[in-house]
Structures are given as C-alpha cells and as structure tokens.
Write a protein that holds these residues in place. Structure first.
Motif, PDB file in Angstrom:
ATOM      1  N   GLN A 152     -13.306   2.201  16.842  1.00 25.54           N
ATOM      2  CA  GLN A 152     -12.137   2.009  15.985  1.00 25.54           C
ATOM      3  C   GLN A 152     -11.140   3.166  16.035  1.00 25.54           C
ATOM      4  N   ALA A 153     -11.482   4.234  16.774  1.00 29.34           N
ATOM      5  CA  ALA A 153     -10.578   5.398  16.811  1.00 29.34           C
ATOM      6  C   ALA A 153      -9.359   5.093  17.673  1.00 29.34           C
ATOM      7  N   ILE A 154      -8.196   5.602  17.252  1.00 25.64           N
ATOM      8  CA  ILE A 154      -6.972   5.437  18.056  1.00 25.64           C
ATOM      9  C   ILE A 154      -6.496   6.817  18.518  1.00 25.64           C
ATOM     10  N   THR A 155      -5.510   6.834  19.411  1.00 24.60           N
ATOM     11  CA  THR A 155      -4.975   8.107  19.918  1.00 24.60           C
ATOM     12  C   THR A 155      -3.844   8.591  18.991  1.00 24.60           C
ATOM     13  N   ALA A 178       0.844  -1.210   0.000  1.00 21.26           N
ATOM     14  CA  ALA A 178       0.000   0.000   0.000  1.00 21.26           C
ATOM     15  C   ALA A 178       0.875   1.254   0.000  1.00 21.26           C
ATOM     16  N   ASP A 179       0.362   2.299  -0.652  1.00 15.10           N
ATOM     17  CA  ASP A 179       1.105   3.560  -0.718  1.00 15.10           C
ATOM     18  C   ASP A 179       0.827   4.448   0.485  1.00 15.10           C
ATOM     19  N   GLY A 180      -0.070   4.016   1.350  1.00 13.19           N
ATOM     20  CA  GLY A 180      -0.353   4.837   2.521  1.00 13.19           C
ATOM     21  C   GLY A 180      -1.571   4.334   3.261  1.00 13.19           C
ATOM     22  N   LEU A 181      -1.945   5.089   4.301  1.00 12.97           N
ATOM     23  CA  LEU A 181      -3.019   4.662   5.205  1.00 12.97           C
ATOM     24  C   LEU A 181      -4.000   5.803   5.441  1.00 12.97           C
ATOM     25  N   LEU A 182      -5.239   5.427   5.714  1.00 13.79           N
ATOM     26  CA  LEU A 182      -6.279   6.386   6.099  1.00 13.79           C
ATOM     27  C   LEU A 182      -6.789   5.906   7.457  1.00 13.79           C
ATOM     28  N   ILE A 183      -6.540   6.702   8.507  1.00  3.74           N
ATOM     29  CA  ILE A 183      -6.794   6.196   9.861  1.00  3.74           C
ATOM     30  C   ILE A 183      -7.634   7.174  10.691  1.00  3.74           C
ATOM     31  N   GLU A 184      -8.599   6.629  11.449  1.00  5.45           N
ATOM     32  CA  GLU A 184      -9.410   7.481  12.322  1.00  5.45           C
ATOM     33  C   GLU A 184      -8.734   7.652  13.681  1.00  5.45           C
ATOM     34  N   VAL A 185      -8.551   8.934  14.039  1.00 11.94           N
ATOM     35  CA  VAL A 185      -7.825   9.273  15.268  1.00 11.94           C
ATOM     36  C   VAL A 185      -8.656  10.289  16.056  1.00 11.94           C
ATOM     37  N   HIS A 186      -8.625  10.171  17.390  1.00 11.72           N
ATOM     38  CA  HIS A 186      -9.394  11.081  18.244  1.00 11.72           C
ATOM     39  C   HIS A 186      -8.598  11.316  19.521  1.00 11.72           C
ATOM     40  N   MET A 187      -8.704  12.520  20.102  1.00 11.76           N
ATOM     41  CA  MET A 187      -7.970  12.793  21.342  1.00 11.76           C
ATOM     42  C   MET A 187      -8.471  11.877  22.472  1.00 11.76           C
ATOM     43  N   GLU A 188      -9.777  11.648  22.494  1.00 12.27           N
ATOM     44  CA  GLU A 188     -10.360  10.723  23.481  1.00 12.27           C
ATOM     45  C   GLU A 188     -11.213   9.724  22.701  1.00 12.27           C
ATOM     46  N   PRO A 189     -10.540   8.695  22.146  1.00 13.23           N
ATOM     47  CA  PRO A 189     -11.215   7.787  21.214  1.00 13.23           C
ATOM     48  C   PRO A 189     -12.585   7.297  21.656  1.00 13.23           C
TER      49      PRO A 189
END
Ligand code: PEP
Ligand code: MN
Length: 361
Positions: A317-320, A297-308
């Motif tokens: 599924q959110a990460i810090t 893969a050429d890259g990633l699309l990731i869900e991130v949250h300060m307080e997942p």
C-alpha cells in the motif's frame, strides 16, 4: 411506559426518577404513556431507567457522548506544534476549514537513513506532518514489530531536520511514557480504539491524539472512544477513518466514506482519512484520497516510502513521494473547487434573497 398503567405505578415511577435527581413529565398521546425527561441524563446509564417498574422502553433523543457533539459542528481546530526541533518549529492546524492536512511517512521507521530521506522527500511533496511507526501492531508475533526506542530517537532527528511535527502510534502506557518527549501527536490505532485505559492516559497528557476507528467499530463506539479522551479535559482529538471489515475480500478493508460525512455532520472534531490501510493497494490510494477530501475530510494519513515495494511492513500500500505530491495538489484543487461552489451558492442565495426583498416593499 406500558400502555396500561395504574396511577399508583405512575406515581411510583415519577418518585423513582425524582430520587435519581431527574426532572420528568408525564405525557399521554394516542394511547401511549410517555415520560419526557428534562434533565441532562447523558452520563447516566440507560439501565437506571429501564429497570424502573412500569418502563417498557427507553429512547434517548440526546447523545450519550456530549463532548464529541458539543457546540457547533466541525468547529474544533487542533493545533499541533513541532517542539524541540531547533528551528523554531512549525504549527500545523487540523480542522475547521484550515488547509487540508497531509500526514505522510513510512508504515515503520526502518533506519535513521531511511527515515531522514523519506522525511525530506515528503516535506518536499507538500506533507504538513510526518508519520512513522516505532511500535508496530502486527497480526503475527513473528513479523517485524518496529525498532521501538531506537526509532523514537530517529523521529526526533527527522523533526530537527524538517521542522515538521511527528505522529506515531503507542499501544501501551509504557510506550506512551517512552514516546512523549519525541512525538507531537499520539496515535491510537485501530486495534487499541477499545483500550479505555490507554485512551484515558493519552488524554491526560494533554497532547493531541489521533484516534483511528477500529476495523469493526460502529460509529457510536468510535465516538464513545473519543469521548474517553475528551472527558480528561483534553480537547485535542483528531478522528481517523481507516476502513472497516465487510464481506468484501478483495480489498484489505472497505473505506467507509459515509462515516466521514456523518462525523462531519454530527461532531465538532477534525476528521482524517487513511486511504492506505483502507484499501491495502497503492494503485487505489490516490482516487480514495480524492474521494475523502470531496466527502469533507480535513486531511489524509498516507504511507509513503522511497522504494515502496521494499517497505518492511505494508509494502503493497506504500506510494512514492512523487505520487504523494500529486495527491497534495489534488487535495488543494478539490478543496478550492468545493469552497468556490459554496461561495457561488451563497452569492446566488444572497442575490435571490435581495430580489425577494425588493419584490416585497
Ligand atoms: C498505522 O497507521 O500504522 C496502523 C497500524 O494503522 P491501523 O491502526 O489503522 O491499522
Ligand atoms: Mn501500516
């Protein structure tokens, strides 16, 4: 052709092909009558051939999405410029051996404060682009569907603050028109991969389009959806595998990494992986990110949250930002290791080649 065919039928068939402007030649091999078409018929529907009298089967050797598979493999690099950010902007490249792109941010833009905080944090963690949903496709009409127009203004603010380009999903032509001045990459999500009017309209803007594979799309359907954008003259298409529906109920989706390898082996477009929607579980995002980069893969699309766990949408599924930083480091390390292996193999092959050469005076 049918196994037994009269010369008269043969003649009529070649004539029918000629009327279609198609060059063809009759070949007989081991009792089969085969007509080999020499012209480019990639844009002609199959039924135009199958309905000709005497034709038993049509087999295509060349793909019907010529633009997706045109030229050398994996050669397209999509340049994404962050416009209007008051800081001169950053240009990010995705594809063709560029450093791995990491697009990160919350599932939904929840407030200005939330989005600016997360934007700065994901930049700090090494993300190269920001994501944040303004218009959210939700399974139930009673769930939070995004802040809409208000969120678009926040996306612009975050871009000003960080200089990072932003990616956001549009689900209709109206949303596209509202978003165009605020976002740098138009995301067409899994649910709209089959929305051909939207694909065409997004293509016509000339902006980069991040096209996600539908949860039930075959690779062929995915490629044809990309072709809809390319045929408008817009070459800036990024594909994204986000998991498909299988018989396995324990995970939100099944991440189809063989599709990633297949896309890299058969198309010229950059390919991203979204491990967040693919698994639906934050504890699996890092390992699937590693696997995605290793698969090419050429890259990633990731869900991130300060307080997942407090995310309004897709909290499971959110990460810090801290975990994101580990993934960014993993991605670099894996890419470097893979490049090193390729270089070593090339050097070995070169050494072997020169030994063989010297053995043959
Ligand atoms: C998203 O990325 O926010 C999203 C809704 O993903 P998908 O279209 O893959 O479900
Ligand atoms: Mn989401």
């Amino acid at each position: 052709l049918q196994a037994t065919i009269t010369t008269d039928c043969e003649r009529r068939m070649l004539k029918a092909l000629d009327r279609l402007g198609v060059k063809a030649q009759l070949v007989s091999s081991t009792g089969n009558n085969i007509v080999v078409v020499q012209s480019d018929v990639s844009t002609m529907p199959t039924h135009m051939f199958s309905q000709i009298d005497g034709v038993a089967k049509v087999v295509r050797l060349a793909p019907t999405c010529p633009l997706v598979t045109d030229g050398e493999l994996s050669t397209v690099t999509v340049q994404i410029g962050s416009t209007d950010n008051g800081r001169g902007g950053t240009t990010v490249s995705i594809g063709n051996g560029e450093p791995r792109a990491v697009i990160a941010g919350p599932c939904s833009v929840e407030s200005l404060e939330q989005f600016l905080n997360i934007a700065e944090a994901v930049k700090e963690s090494g993300a190269t682009m920001l994501r944040g949903g303004a218009f959210k496709p939700r399974t139930s009409p009673y769930e939070f569907a995004g802040l809409g127009k208000e969120a678009l203004a926040y996306l612009s603010e975050a871009k000003k603050l960080t200089g990072l380009p932003v990616v956001s999903e549009i689900m209709s032509v109206r949303q596209l028109e509202l978003s165009i001045e605020h976002i740098d990459v138009l995301q067409i999500g899994a649910r709209n991969m089959y929305n051909y009017e939207l694909l065409k309209e997004a293509g016509l803007t000339g902006k980069p389009v991040l096209l996600k594979r539908s949860m039930s799309a075959t690779v062929d359907e995915f490629l044809h959806a990309a072709e809809y954008i390319l045929v408008t003259g817009n070459e800036n298409v990024i594909l994204c595998e986000r998991g498909i529906r299988t018989f396995e109920p324990r995970l939100r989706n099944t991440l189809d990494l063989s599709c990633v390898a297949l896309l890299k082996a058969t198309t010229n477009l950059p390919v991203l992986v979204d491990p967040s929607h693919a698994t639906g579980r934050r504890d699996l995002v890092r390992s699937m990110s590693r696997a995605a980069i290793a698969a090419g893969a050429d890259g990633l699309l990731i869900e991130v949250h300060m307080e997942p766990e407090k995310s309004i949408s897709d909290a499971e599924q959110a990460i810090t930002p801290r975990e994101l930083a580990l993934i960014v480091d993993d991605s670099r390390a894996i890419s470097e290791a893979l490049n090193l292996v390729i270089e070593t193999a090339t050097a070995r092959a070169g050494g072997l080649g020169s030994k063989l050469m010297s053995a043959c005076p």
